[in-house]
Design a protein around this motif. Structure first.
Motif, mmCIF file in Angstrom:
data_model
loop_
_atom_site.group_PDB
_atom_site.id
_atom_site.type_symbol
_atom_site.label_atom_id
_atom_site.label_comp_id
_atom_site.label_asym_id
_atom_site.label_seq_id
_atom_site.Cartn_x
_atom_site.Cartn_y
_atom_site.Cartn_z
ATOM 1 N N THR A 40 0.830 -1.210 0.000
ATOM 2 C CA THR A 40 0.000 0.000 0.000
ATOM 3 C C THR A 40 0.860 1.253 0.000
ATOM 4 O O THR A 40 0.621 2.201 -0.752
ATOM 5 N N GLU A 41 1.846 1.253 0.891
ATOM 6 C CA GLU A 41 2.625 2.482 1.066
ATOM 7 C C GLU A 41 3.800 2.581 0.100
ATOM 8 O O GLU A 41 4.444 3.615 0.001
ATOM 9 N N GLY A 42 4.083 1.510 -0.597
ATOM 10 C CA GLY A 42 5.193 1.539 -1.549
ATOM 11 C C GLY A 42 6.529 1.759 -0.868
ATOM 12 O O GLY A 42 7.416 2.433 -1.390
ATOM 13 N N THR A 43 6.679 1.196 0.322
ATOM 14 C CA THR A 43 7.894 1.456 1.101
ATOM 15 C C THR A 43 8.876 0.293 1.026
ATOM 16 O O THR A 43 9.394 -0.155 2.037
ATOM 17 N N SER A 44 9.122 -0.186 -0.167
ATOM 18 C CA SER A 44 10.155 -1.226 -0.273
ATOM 19 C C SER A 44 11.366 -0.657 -0.984
ATOM 20 O O SER A 44 11.254 0.240 -1.816
ATOM 21 N N VAL A 45 12.525 -1.163 -0.626
ATOM 22 C CA VAL A 45 13.744 -0.816 -1.353
ATOM 23 C C VAL A 45 14.338 -2.111 -1.910
ATOM 24 O O VAL A 45 14.130 -3.183 -1.344
ATOM 25 N N PRO A 46 15.064 -1.998 -3.028
ATOM 26 C CA PRO A 46 15.692 -3.196 -3.591
ATOM 27 C C PRO A 46 16.839 -3.684 -2.706
ATOM 28 O O PRO A 46 17.350 -2.941 -1.870
ATOM 29 N N TYR A 47 17.225 -4.922 -2.896
ATOM 30 C CA TYR A 47 18.372 -5.472 -2.161
ATOM 31 C C TYR A 47 19.638 -4.713 -2.558
ATOM 32 O O TYR A 47 19.923 -4.546 -3.740
ATOM 33 N N LEU A 48 20.385 -4.270 -1.564
ATOM 34 C CA LEU A 48 21.582 -3.461 -1.824
ATOM 35 C C LEU A 48 22.592 -4.224 -2.688
ATOM 36 O O LEU A 48 23.331 -3.638 -3.468
ATOM 37 N N ASP A 49 22.594 -5.551 -2.547
ATOM 38 C CA ASP A 49 23.620 -6.320 -3.278
ATOM 39 C C ASP A 49 23.297 -6.459 -4.770
ATOM 40 O O ASP A 49 24.092 -7.022 -5.515
ATOM 41 N N TRP A 50 22.140 -5.941 -5.221
ATOM 42 C CA TRP A 50 21.888 -5.947 -6.659
ATOM 43 C C TRP A 50 22.747 -4.904 -7.363
ATOM 44 O O TRP A 50 22.856 -4.896 -8.586
ATOM 45 N N THR A 51 23.334 -3.980 -6.586
ATOM 46 C CA THR A 51 24.063 -2.837 -7.144
ATOM 47 C C THR A 51 25.140 -3.260 -8.133
ATOM 48 O O THR A 51 25.307 -2.649 -9.181
ATOM 49 N N THR A 52 25.909 -4.275 -7.761
ATOM 50 C CA THR A 52 26.958 -4.786 -8.654
ATOM 51 C C THR A 52 27.003 -6.303 -8.504
ATOM 52 O O THR A 52 26.510 -6.837 -7.507
ATOM 53 N N PRO A 53 27.601 -6.990 -9.465
ATOM 54 C CA PRO A 53 27.666 -8.450 -9.345
ATOM 55 C C PRO A 53 28.471 -8.912 -8.127
ATOM 56 O O PRO A 53 28.283 -10.024 -7.654
ATOM 57 N N THR A 54 29.381 -8.056 -7.636
ATOM 58 C CA THR A 54 30.270 -8.502 -6.565
ATOM 59 C C THR A 54 29.936 -7.911 -5.200
ATOM 60 O O THR A 54 30.615 -8.191 -4.220
ATOM 61 N N MET A 55 28.883 -7.073 -5.126
ATOM 62 C CA MET A 55 28.625 -6.318 -3.897
ATOM 63 C C MET A 55 28.382 -7.211 -2.673
ATOM 64 O O MET A 55 28.871 -6.930 -1.585
ATOM 65 N N LEU A 56 27.636 -8.289 -2.866
ATOM 66 C CA LEU A 56 27.313 -9.151 -1.732
ATOM 67 C C LEU A 56 28.596 -9.702 -1.096
ATOM 68 O O LEU A 56 28.776 -9.674 0.126
ATOM 69 N N ASP A 57 29.478 -10.175 -1.956
ATOM 70 C CA ASP A 57 30.760 -10.705 -1.526
ATOM 71 C C ASP A 57 31.580 -9.643 -0.791
ATOM 72 O O ASP A 57 32.143 -9.891 0.279
ATOM 73 N N THR A 58 31.632 -8.472 -1.401
ATOM 74 C CA THR A 58 32.416 -7.373 -0.836
ATOM 75 C C THR A 58 31.927 -7.014 0.568
ATOM 76 O O THR A 58 32.721 -6.890 1.504
ATOM 77 N N ILE A 59 30.601 -6.857 0.704
ATOM 78 C CA ILE A 59 30.049 -6.460 2.005
ATOM 79 C C ILE A 59 30.288 -7.545 3.048
ATOM 80 O O ILE A 59 30.711 -7.261 4.171
ATOM 81 N N ASN A 60 30.025 -8.786 2.678
ATOM 82 C CA ASN A 60 30.187 -9.881 3.641
ATOM 83 C C ASN A 60 31.610 -9.953 4.183
ATOM 84 O O ASN A 60 31.830 -10.056 5.383
ATOM 85 N N ARG A 61 32.566 -9.901 3.267
ATOM 86 C CA ARG A 61 33.975 -9.990 3.678
ATOM 87 C C ARG A 61 34.363 -8.839 4.576
ATOM 88 O O ARG A 61 34.942 -9.021 5.640
ATOM 89 N N ALA A 62 34.053 -7.621 4.113
ATOM 90 C CA ALA A 62 34.478 -6.436 4.848
ATOM 91 C C ALA A 62 33.805 -6.395 6.220
ATOM 92 O O ALA A 62 34.412 -6.008 7.218
ATOM 93 N N MET A 63 32.531 -6.808 6.271
ATOM 94 C CA MET A 63 31.802 -6.789 7.544
ATOM 95 C C MET A 63 32.418 -7.787 8.520
ATOM 96 O O MET A 63 32.542 -7.497 9.713
ATOM 97 N N GLN A 64 32.777 -8.984 8.032
ATOM 98 C CA GLN A 64 33.400 -9.971 8.925
ATOM 99 C C GLN A 64 34.689 -9.416 9.508
ATOM 100 O O GLN A 64 34.963 -9.582 10.697
ATOM 101 N N ASN A 65 35.465 -8.735 8.676
ATOM 102 C CA ASN A 65 36.704 -8.121 9.165
ATOM 103 C C ASN A 65 36.419 -7.118 10.269
ATOM 104 O O ASN A 65 37.094 -7.092 11.294
ATOM 105 N N THR A 66 35.411 -6.278 10.041
ATOM 106 C CA THR A 66 35.119 -5.220 10.990
ATOM 107 C C THR A 66 34.555 -5.774 12.301
ATOM 108 O O THR A 66 34.951 -5.343 13.384
#
Lengths: 328, 458
Positions: B405-431
């Motif tokens: 109803t409210e149209g309050t969805s956002v796309p998955y951030l990892d759709w941004t690039t083919p490698t984004m999911l990998d990049t975020i996961n790795r960097a987050m584990q480090n942090t």
């Protein structure tokens, strides 16, 4: 490029087959010897052999050589698998020196060589040496249990070790029971311990094969050699180095070839447990290859990794064969 | 002598290899379609009953229930309505579909309908390669642009040249089932700490602190297999950032940097949760599935996950509920959400009219009702109500209705690039392990996005 790697494995298996067979009973001649023994008059018959082989060779060319060639070709392009490729030259290869992840992965391979190859070979050799000269009671059962990992599929092995290393898993329970609660941790999530933890799992997996190879080989060493050594006053250590070790040279070559290739190609246990994490602390070239080929479409880069792995595997197996032949 | 012979043997082995390389020497990817992605001109047929006898081939990744049961029912209902159309389904596991899709679409007889994943990793590349059909004519004919919320519609759009996502033409369509990231809670534990379902971000934080003080694990999460990190992280981003900025960043329209999306704040907040001990002990050594299981077993107060993905035994879900993480500014909750699958039509499909009719049916209210009957979250039809007797599912359906109803969805951030999911996961584990700072995660994601935008321009 998977096919290229698999072809290495199947060749290694082919190397293993005659050796294990010879270990079983009467010494079987290796193909090399049979070749040498052939007279020149048999040349025509050799061509006949090739004709018989032709269907197999054709299939081999189609499923192995042709894809391998395509892989080599692809490794010189940037390609997402769909749109037109662009020429990359050797860029995909220079990644090995410039991409920190790939460099780290190569470092991990060296680490895995110790755990997947040297440790199992040393352990297998030791247990063969200990059981070679006397009939230990229950040796068969003991060997069977240690050989068991060879029977399990890698997926099962990964699940088992994931459980063992889990924060509430058996390893931590045992540590706590011995009052070592301070040492417990989530092993596969620990930057320091994840790599050795996977290494030990690999040692467990490869140890059985090495032991069975060496035990079978040791049974083939003529007893007279041991008797002679003892007559000369050799102790157990001396006996090992002058009789057992030289007698096992063939088996050693097979064990080294198989386990070294396993270490260079290690993928399944890493992928099924940590996917190369935490961070990149357990990443291997094969994992990078898989990700580039299938998760992030960069087929050329994946092919370059595959080509390098295949070449390294080829060099390693040739080196092992060369070393094991010695002054033959 | 020996070595000489061996050299010859190696040369012998390498010669056919080199020959094969030469044989294969043509440039890869050039024999595909030339990408003509404009919508075909002329009218399209929208009456399936008048299409004659047609067999449609559908590829999907709905292998387990309730996914499979829902899809089966949708197919059955469609075939009942249009007996002249027969549907043959081929279901494969997700990763097999993703690996095989380009080849299947390039073959002479591709499946008519395929589940290309949204984002650059799959759909974007297929659009660029001209392998999936521009659906604009069908969208007009069926009125999809009016009936679907804008935020869901964008997830299936690309510019015809395949260089921009989230705008331009429809290259896929949603189905009437949602997949979104939500927060699950344990009713008994929430009562035990004397808290109510959090209505604000502050209340949520207070509940975390209270649970920790009472010796209850505030959040169950497992990150060892690099799966569990993005669920809490994206939820935090949706609570801390602005909806439009997140969408614009994902759609790589160039004007928005990741630093403007709420992502940096989300990384810092996640790190703070870890530092304060809000994440279950040993989360780094636990697999995401095991964390979900331990939450179901009552081992924690909150758990972030995709809708409908917890391993409940029959009746067990009664003790749980769900909500979307409240926003810090008190605005309407924003969820990372999409259709359970994107369905695209193969460019080479010979029955694109019938395929589009099925797409329209899979997005219909009837399909949404079938979803609810199988206790899986509906999408696009906010009026579809949950059956009584399953409080967790009632929460889920209410969330889906609100988002639609409210149209309050956002796309998955990892759709941004083919490698984004990998990049975020790795960097987050480090942090999270204290090996780097939260800023390093943002920098890594920024670098990833910038490099990809550059590669798109090529």
């Amino acid at each position: 490029m998977a096919t290229l790697n698999e072809s290495r494995a199947s060749e290694a298996a082919a190397v293993a087959a005659p050796a294990t067979a010879s270990a079983g009973g009467e010494a079987v001649h290796t193909p090399r010897r049979t070749n040498r023994a052939r007279s020149s008059s048999g040349r025509r018959r050799r061509w006949l052999g090739l004709v018989y082989l032709a269907p197999a060779l054709l299939i081999y060319a189609c499923v192995v050589l042709l894809p391998a060639g395509q892989g080599v070709n692809l490794s010189f392009y940037h390609w997402d698998g769909i749109t037109a490729a662009t020429w990359a030259g050797v860029e995909n290869y220079t990644d090995f020196f410039t991409d920190p992840t790939l460099r780290q992965a190569v470092g991990h391979t060296l680490f895995f060589i110790v755990f997947f190859s040297f440790l199992p070979v040393v352990l297998g050799m030791t247990s063969a040496a200990l059981t070679a000269r006397k009939d230990t009671r229950g040796a068969g059962v003991y060997r069977w249990i240690i050989f068991l990992p060879q029977v399990l599929t890698p997926a099962v092995v990964a699940v088992v070790w994931k459980q063992i290393y889990a924060p509430d898993g058996p390893l931590n329970s045992v540590l706590s029971a011995f009052g070592l609660g301070g040492l417990t941790r989530g092993w596969l999530g620990d930057f320091t311990w994840a790599l050795p933890a996977l290494g030990l799992a690999g040692t467990w997996g490869a140890f059985g094969l090495c032991m069975v190879l060496f035990a079978a080989g040791a049974q083939n060493i003529p007893n007279e050699l041991y008797d002679a050594a003892r007559m000369d006053g050799a102790g157990p250590l001396r006996e090992f180095f002058t009789v057992t070790l030289p007698g096992l040279r063939g088996q050693l070559a097979v064990a080294l070839t198989l386990t070294l290739l396993g270490a260079i190609r290690v993928f399944d246990i890493v992928w099924l447990t940590t996917k190369g994490g935490p961070g990149t602390s357990t990443i291997t070239p094969s994992v990078v290859l898989y990700k580039r080929a299938f998760s992030n479409p960069d087929v050329g880069a994946a092919c370059a990794i595959g080509v390098v792995l295949a070449v390294v595997a080829l060099i390693v197996s040739l080196a092992v064969v060369k070393l094991s032949e010695g002054d033959d | 002598m020996v070595s000489h012979r061996r050299t010859r043997r190696i040369a012998g082995a390498l010669t056919p290899l080199a020959a094969a390389g030469l044989l294969a020497g043509c440039m890869p990817g050039t024999n595909g379609n030339s990408a003509d992605n404009s919508a075909k001109s002329g009218a399209v047929a929208t009456d399936p009953a008048a299409m004659g006898k047609v067999t449609l081939h559908i590829l999907d990744y709905f292998t387990g229930d309730p996914d499979n049961a829902w899809m089966k029912d949708v197919v059955k209902a469609f075939e009942k309505k249009y007996p002249n159309i027969t549907i043959e389904r081929n279901s494969l596991p997700w990763d097999q579909v993703m690996a095989a899709l380009p080849l299947k679409l390039k073959s002479a007889n591709p499946p008519d309908i395929v589940p290309a994943n949204n984002g650059w990793q799959s759909l974007g590349t297929l659009v660029r390669g001209g392998l999936v059909l521009n659906l604009d004519n069908y969208a007009k004919a069926y009125g999809w642009e009016r009936s679907f919320p804008r935020s869901i519609l964008s997830e299936h759009e690309f510019s015809p040249d395949g260089k921009q996502m989230g705008t331009g033409s429809m290259f896929g369509a949603p189905v009437a089932r949602a997949s979104l990231i939500e927060v699950y809670y344990n009713r008994a534990l929430l009562k035990k700490i004397g808290a109510k379902v959090p209505r604000s971000y502050a209340e949520f934080q207070a509940a975390l602190a209270k649970a920790k003080a009472d010796g209850i694990a505030p959040i169950t999460v497992g990150t060892s297999d690099q799966v569990g990190i993005t669920m809490p992280l994206f939820s935090l981003m949706d609570a801390l950032g602005a909806q439009s900025k997140i969408s614009d960043f994902v759609y790589s329209q160039g004007k928005v940097k990741i630093s403007q999306t709420g992502f940096p704040q989300a990384v810092s907040a996640f790190k703070q949760w870890a530092d304060k001990g809000y994440l279950v002990k040993d989360y780094a050594g636990t697999a995401a599935d095991d964390a979900a299981q331990s939450f179901v077993n009552g081992k924690g107060l909150f758990h972030f996950n995709y809708s409908g993905s917890l391993p409940f035994k029959p009746g067990q879900s009664k003790g749980f509920g769900s909500f979307v993480l409240p926003r810090t500014d008190g605005g309407k909750p924003v969820a990372t959400a999409s259709s359970a699958t994107n369905f695209s039509i193969a460019s080479k499909s010979k029955h694109s009219d019938a395929a589009a009719a099925f797409l329209d049916f899979a997005a219909s209210e009837q399909a949404a009702k079938l979803a609810v009957r199988h206790e899986t979250m509906p999408l696009l039809h906010p009026d579809v109500k949950a059956p009584a007797g399953n409080p967790l599912f009632s929460d889920d359906v209410a969330i889906a209705g609100q988002i639609s109803t409210e149209g309050t969805s956002v796309p998955y951030l990892d759709w941004t690039t083919p490698t984004m999911l990998d990049t975020i996961n790795r960097a987050m584990q480090n942090t999270l392990a204290g090996k780097s700072t939260p800023k390093a995660v943002v920098d890594a994601a920024d670098k990833d996005a910038t490099a990809f935008v550059k590669s798109l321009a090529r």
